[in-house]
Enzyme design. Structure first.
Site, PDB file in Angstrom:
ATOM      1  N   ASP A   1       0.833  -1.205   0.000  1.00 46.14           N
ATOM      2  CA  ASP A   1       0.000   0.000   0.000  1.00 46.14           C
ATOM      3  C   ASP A   1       0.868   1.255   0.000  1.00 46.14           C
ATOM      4  O   ASP A   1       0.608   2.210  -0.737  1.00 46.14           O
ATOM      5  CB  ASP A   1      -0.915  -0.026   1.225  1.00 46.14           C
ATOM      6  CG  ASP A   1      -1.736   1.244   1.372  1.00 46.14           C
ATOM      7  OD1 ASP A   1      -2.573   1.507   0.497  1.00 46.14           O
ATOM      8  OD2 ASP A   1      -1.528   1.974   2.352  1.00 46.14           O
TER       9      ASP A   1
ATOM     10  N   GLU B   1      -2.054  -5.286  -3.534  1.00 44.93           N
ATOM     11  CA  GLU B   1      -1.094  -4.577  -2.681  1.00 44.93           C
ATOM     12  C   GLU B   1      -0.076  -5.536  -2.080  1.00 44.93           C
ATOM     13  O   GLU B   1       1.113  -5.201  -1.960  1.00 44.93           O
ATOM     14  CB  GLU B   1      -1.844  -3.820  -1.584  1.00 44.93           C
ATOM     15  CG  GLU B   1      -2.663  -2.650  -2.111  1.00 44.93           C
ATOM     16  CD  GLU B   1      -3.452  -1.943  -1.039  1.00 44.93           C
ATOM     17  OE1 GLU B   1      -3.746  -0.748  -1.216  1.00 44.93           O
ATOM     18  OE2 GLU B   1      -3.781  -2.589  -0.010  1.00 44.93           O
TER      19      GLU B   1
END
Length: 231
Positions: A51, A123
């Site tokens: 992320d 992610e």
């Protein structure tokens, strides 16, 4: 994992040095729960890292590509690109869902195509790629998979309620906006979150979502609409 390794090599020229790391990136918490494996064996830690890496690469690209845009506009564009629906679509375009290791219960409930699951998987893959091969390879992968959609303006027109709320409140003067997760419900593989948004300590709205990001966006949306309740 051999089929996944072959796909990554053929499609993106990627060869992972650490196959166990790649396997972890494609391991959902429902799988580790059913197999009674340590929690650290699922992909959530890699998701956390990916992320951050994704946000950095996208921020850098937008900063360099749009020198005429102000901070608020850049933030809105970035939020639209890294939102749940966008990342889930990137994960689908890569065919990642096919290789995700899921628990049987989660599989039966359609978890393989759940947007939050695919977002987290994308992610987590970026996090694994960062550890295995460094930031340059992460940047190359994002430029190949994500940036073409940014250039086509596919993901920059979606409403970002958090940024919109900030812009509305700033008109009235100095403001301090914060978000808080009030509640988490459900099993680890099917969590729901209730978030609240505050301005200068005063609660403005609440929102419900399958991820913290979605819940915060919903809270901001409800605050803009003057709905101080969960929806």
């Amino acid at each position: 994992m051999l089929k996944l390794q072959k796909k990554l090599k053929n499609d993106y020229g990627l060869v992972f040095n650490d196959e166990d790391l790649l396997k972890t990136a494609f391991t959902h918490s429902s799988f580790t729960n059913e197999e009674r494996l340590p929690k650290i064996a699922n992909n959530e830690r890699l998701e956390f890292l990916g992320d951050v890496a994704l946000s950095l690469v996208i921020s850098d690209y937008l900063y360099r590509t749009y020198p005429e845009k102000l901070e608020g506009e850049l933030s809105k564009m970035r939020s639209s690109i890294v939102r749940t629906e966008s990342l889930a679509n990137f994960s689908r375009s890569c065919g990642f869902g096919e290789f995700l290791r899921l628990g049987h219960g989660e599989e039966k409930m359609g978890g393989r195509d759940r947007e939050t699951t695919l977002e987290n998987l994308f992610e987590a893959f970026l996090g694994a790629l960062f550890i295995d091969q460094g930031m340059d390879e992460v940047r190359k992968f994002i430029q190949h998979v994500v940036i073409p959609h940014v250039k086509n303006d596919d993901y920059v027109k979606v409403i970002d309620y958090k940024t919109e709320l900030q812009e509305v409140l700033q008109i009235g003067g100095e403001t301090t906006i914060s978000y808080k997760i009030l509640k988490e419900e459900g099993p680890a593989h099917d969590r729901s979150f209730v978030a609240a948004v505050f301005n200068n300590g005063k609660e403005l709205g609440r929102g419900l979502g399958k991820s913290k990001k979605v819940a915060e966006q919903k809270a901001a949306e409800n605050a803009i609409k003057g709905q101080n309740h969960v929806s």
